[in-house]
Design a protein around this motif. Structure first.
Motif, mmCIF file in Angstrom:
data_model
loop_
_atom_site.group_PDB
_atom_site.id
_atom_site.type_symbol
_atom_site.label_atom_id
_atom_site.label_comp_id
_atom_site.label_asym_id
_atom_site.label_seq_id
_atom_site.Cartn_x
_atom_site.Cartn_y
_atom_site.Cartn_z
ATOM 1 N N ARG A 155 0.843 -1.182 0.000
ATOM 2 C CA ARG A 155 0.000 0.000 0.000
ATOM 3 C C ARG A 155 0.884 1.239 0.000
ATOM 4 N NH1 ARG A 155 -5.124 -1.223 -1.214
ATOM 5 N NH2 ARG A 155 -5.867 0.615 -0.063
ATOM 6 N N SER A 156 0.318 2.348 -0.454
ATOM 7 C CA SER A 156 1.048 3.612 -0.500
ATOM 8 C C SER A 156 1.290 4.141 0.910
ATOM 9 C CB SER A 156 0.253 4.637 -1.310
ATOM 10 O OG SER A 156 0.809 5.926 -1.189
ATOM 11 N N GLN A 157 2.311 4.968 1.045
ATOM 12 C CA GLN A 157 2.553 5.627 2.330
ATOM 13 C C GLN A 157 1.626 6.826 2.527
ATOM 14 O OE1 GLN A 157 6.210 7.958 2.615
ATOM 15 N NE2 GLN A 157 6.533 7.699 0.396
ATOM 16 N N PHE A 158 0.846 7.162 1.485
ATOM 17 C CA PHE A 158 -0.072 8.298 1.549
ATOM 18 C C PHE A 158 -1.507 7.792 1.668
ATOM 19 C CE2 PHE A 158 3.604 9.508 -1.049
ATOM 20 C CZ PHE A 158 4.120 10.523 -0.255
ATOM 21 N N THR A 159 -2.346 8.576 2.310
ATOM 22 C CA THR A 159 -3.710 8.166 2.605
ATOM 23 C C THR A 159 -4.714 8.928 1.740
ATOM 24 O OG1 THR A 159 -4.014 9.843 4.327
ATOM 25 C CG2 THR A 159 -3.017 7.741 4.992
ATOM 26 N N TYR A 160 -5.966 8.488 1.827
ATOM 27 C CA TYR A 160 -7.039 9.198 1.132
ATOM 28 C C TYR A 160 -7.186 10.626 1.669
ATOM 29 C CZ TYR A 160 -8.680 4.996 -1.282
ATOM 30 O OH TYR A 160 -8.783 3.901 -2.112
ATOM 31 N N ARG A 161 -6.912 10.818 2.944
ATOM 32 C CA ARG A 161 -6.975 12.170 3.503
ATOM 33 C C ARG A 161 -5.896 13.051 2.878
ATOM 34 N NH1 ARG A 161 -6.965 11.039 8.506
ATOM 35 N NH2 ARG A 161 -9.126 11.534 9.018
ATOM 36 N N ASN A 162 -4.683 12.524 2.726
ATOM 37 C CA ASN A 162 -3.623 13.293 2.073
ATOM 38 C C ASN A 162 -4.027 13.697 0.664
ATOM 39 O OD1 ASN A 162 -1.187 11.057 3.568
ATOM 40 N ND2 ASN A 162 -1.996 12.979 4.365
ATOM 41 N N LEU A 163 -4.681 12.798 -0.040
ATOM 42 C CA LEU A 163 -5.112 13.089 -1.405
ATOM 43 C C LEU A 163 -6.140 14.217 -1.424
ATOM 44 C CD1 LEU A 163 -5.004 12.224 -4.431
ATOM 45 C CD2 LEU A 163 -6.924 10.699 -3.925
ATOM 46 N N SER A 164 -7.104 14.158 -0.515
ATOM 47 C CA SER A 164 -8.140 15.195 -0.496
ATOM 48 C C SER A 164 -7.584 16.547 -0.065
ATOM 49 C CB SER A 164 -9.279 14.776 0.441
ATOM 50 O OG SER A 164 -8.824 14.675 1.779
#
Length: 668
Positions: free
Chosen positions: A23-32
């Motif tokens: 999985r990526s080290q970045f989250t859906y929150r980071n994307l938003s």
């Protein structure tokens, strides 16, 4: 998409017994967070665009010279800009014109435009270098070109996702986070959907690409613990998308305006500015998150923003080094002890490439300055006044570009600074004044204000010789639009006439309305404000029945309200009300009380007896309630006035019981 779209093995389901997907080290929150320009977002993308030798390029474009022609911009006997072909000969800005000509005999030295007394426009002059005492430098040509470049940049970015900060006349910052976010959702549908678990802290799936095509971008080498063959994460993909956007913007500037520029792309303003200066001219550098430490380790921290002045000198003296790599080993506690808590933390973060400063879209100027240092000094009021004329013409020309004539923007204050004596040791005085806001601003108004400030300084004494004068305006604010003068609140023409004409009949108003075109028809109230005023009218002689009613204490007002019971004679609801002098009344008998038309004198007498009996009944029982009854207007047959028709008859109710000693009277 310009990146390679080779599918990654992470995009398919793992075989039985295989390790779970990474999985990526970045989250859906980071994307938003990208869509809201969050400065702490780890996927944030900032670009810095810097024009190559801007002043020199502007003169090359204006003169139409070849790109390989050595050229330098001259100001008096010095150079303020040197293009790259001239730099190949060893010419720099510290050279004089004479020295530069020796290094490159075919060098073009173009003097900047200047203002000259008596002229209302700057101009390029062949003899400007010999008239340093009477001319003043004008940078207006470069300001105009800077605005054209900024407009081109904005034209090639989505209007609803623009965050552009003009850092100086030849450089801008772009926050591309929201733009990149929109492109990512379009190209990678798997991250456009909500997180499967509904938790925004859930890690994103890895990108569905295993290699990225950076084209001609200059990539900074990765840190030692990372390798180029490692699969890219979403921060790398975001940088790639941003590099495509910046490449297109730079190409538009090149094709449309013939200017070249360098660019840096990174996660914040600090790194992007260092990146744009890393490879020049006409290149762009991408600093991926995995390459930050390697990139910064080779710098002197005095090259960083806000560390090139006194603070940088202080840090260098305290720690006896200018190397970022050597200062990285200094613990934060020691930095706070030597520099203070806030400054120590800021230096610690800056050395590691941490910068949370926001890209602020402040593209509008806040002040304007026009100044001149005199060599030799000036010694008379006339000389100072002539220079004020030049300052005012310079500033007003720039105000016109800002939209002062259209009242889009205008300054609020004007300031004059005066230096007496030697440049470095003279006494400085300044005066300021508000600019009147209630009238249009023109050149003469500015000159009058500036001249007043100069006279105030002169009255203090000891002003000559003068080594420097400067005039500035500031406090810019947007002009107010949509204001209406007091005349717009006053009625004119037909509207004013309608207000003063007095009462009108419905028939007259309706007739006039029908005679007008449909688009001009309007409803005119009966009498306007006049309806609130009471007029005293001469009473007409009372007829016998009214006199009889008056003798018995009944109401005898010419205008009264009567509420008819169900046993009152009914009158037609429609049609015009008959008046005593109407032709329709000839041959009939009108009731002076209610305007009813009776066929014979006997019928009229019976009808009037009914009115009389009704008055007696209401007087006896005290039920005359004029304020709560429907209004009817009765006029004397002799007055010739108009009256309203009777109120609509009441709905029949329960018959009233007669009291003791009373009996019902039967009429007609």
């Amino acid at each position: 998409m310009s990146s390679s779209t080779q599918p990654s093995s992470r995009g398919s389901s793992p075989p039985s017994g295989a390790l779970p997907l990474r999985r990526s080290q970045f989250t859906y929150r980071n994307l938003s967070q990208m869509a809201s320009y969050n400065t702490s977002c780890p996927l944030r993308v900032i670009a810095h665009i810097d024009l190559d030798c801007f002043y020199a390029q502007a003169e090359m474009v204006r003169l139409g010279v070849a790109e390989d022609q050595p050229l330098a911009v001259q100001q008096w006997q010095g150079l303020i800009a040197v293009n790259y072909p001239a730099r190949a000969y060893g010419i720099g800005r510290m050279c004089t014109v004479t020295e530069a000509k020796k290094l490159c005999p075919n060098l073009i030295t173009q003097h900047v435009a200047t203002w000259r007394e008596g002229e209302d426009k700057w101009a390029y002059r062949d003899d400007a270098a010999e008239n340093i005492a009477t001319d003043k430098v004008s940078l207006d040509p470069y300001r105009l070109e800077s605005r054209r470049i900024l407009a081109t940049i904005k034209d090639h970015l989505p209007s609803h996702m623009q965050k552009v900060e003009k850092a100086s006349i030849d450089e801008v910052f772009l926050d591309l986070s929201a733009h990149v976010h929109a492109v990512l959702l379009e190209r990678f549908p798997e991250i456009a959907r909500p997180p499967p678990s509904g938790d925004p802290s859930e890690p994103l799936p890895m990108p569905s690409v295993s290699a990225l095509d950076w084209q001609a971008d200059a990539l900074v080498d990765l840190d030692d613990e990372h390798a180029e063959f490692d699969d890219p994460d979403w921060d790398d993909v975001a940088m790639l998308v941003a590099s495509e956007i910046v490449r297109n913007v730079r190409a538009a500037i090149r094709d449309k305006l013939r200017y070249t520029c360098a660019a840096g792309i990174a996660r914040n303003k600090l790194l992007s500015k260092l990146g744009s200066a890393h490879r020049k001219p006409n290149q762009q550098t991408v600093i991926r998150n995995r390459a930050v430490w390697h990139f910064l380790s080779g710098f002197k921290f005095t090259k960083f923003r806000n560390l090139g002045g006194k603070l940088g000198e202080q840090v260098s003296q305290i720690f006896n080094t200018e190397s970022v790599e050597e200062l990285l080993v200094v613990p934060i506690e020691q930095l706070k002890l030597k520099l203070g808590d806030d400054t120590g933390v800021w230096v610690h973060n800056t050395l590691r490439g941490i910068d949370m400063s926001e890209v602020s879209p402040r593209t509008q100027i806040k002040s304007m300055l026009s100044a001149k240092s005199f060599r030799p000094s000036i010694n008379t009021v006339d000389q100072a006044t002539r220079w004020l004329r030049i300052f005012v013409a310079d500033i007003f020309a720039r105000l016109v570009e800002e939209g002062v004539l259209e009242n889009r923007r205008r300054p609020k204050t004007i300031n004059l600074h005066h230096r007496h004596g030697v440049q470095t040791q003279g006494q400085t005085r300044s005066r300021s004044s508000p600019i009147p806001q209630g009238r249009s601003l023109d050149e003469e108004t500015l000159f009058g204000l500036a001249n007043t400030l100069l006279n105030q300084i002169i009255q203090d004494g000891h002003v000559w010789p003068c080594s420097n004068l400067s005039l500035s305006v500031g406090g810019f604010e947007d002009g107010i639009s949509g204001n209406m003068g007091i005349a717009s609140f006053l009625l004119r023409g037909e509207e004013a006439q309608a207000l003063t004409d007095g009462p009108r009949t419905r028939a007259e108003s309706k007739l006039k309305e029908q005679s007008q075109p449909p688009e001009k028809r309007r409803r005119i109230d009966d009498g306007g404000i006049q309806r609130f005023l009471t007029r005293k009218e001469t009473p007409s002689p009372l007829d016998p029945i009214d006199a009889l009613a008056e003798d018995n204490g009944a109401e005898t007002s010419r205008v009264r309200e009567t509420k008819l019971d169900s046993d009152a004679p009914s009158l037609p609801d429609e049609g015009p009300v008959l008046q005593a002098n109407d032709e329709t009344a000839i041959g009939g008998h009108l009731c002076a009380r209610c305007g009813a038309c009776l066929e014979s004198s006997e019928s009229l007498q019976s009808h009037q007896d009914w009115h009389f009996a009704k008055d007696l009944q209401e007087e006896e029982h005290g039920r005359l309630g004029f304020g709560n009854q429907a209004s009817t207007t009765a006029a004397s047959p002799h007055s010739g006035g108009r009256r309203s028709g009777p109120a609509a008859p009441k709905r029949p109710g329960r018959p009233k019981k007669t009291e003791r000693g009373q009996q019902k009277l039967s009429f007609g």
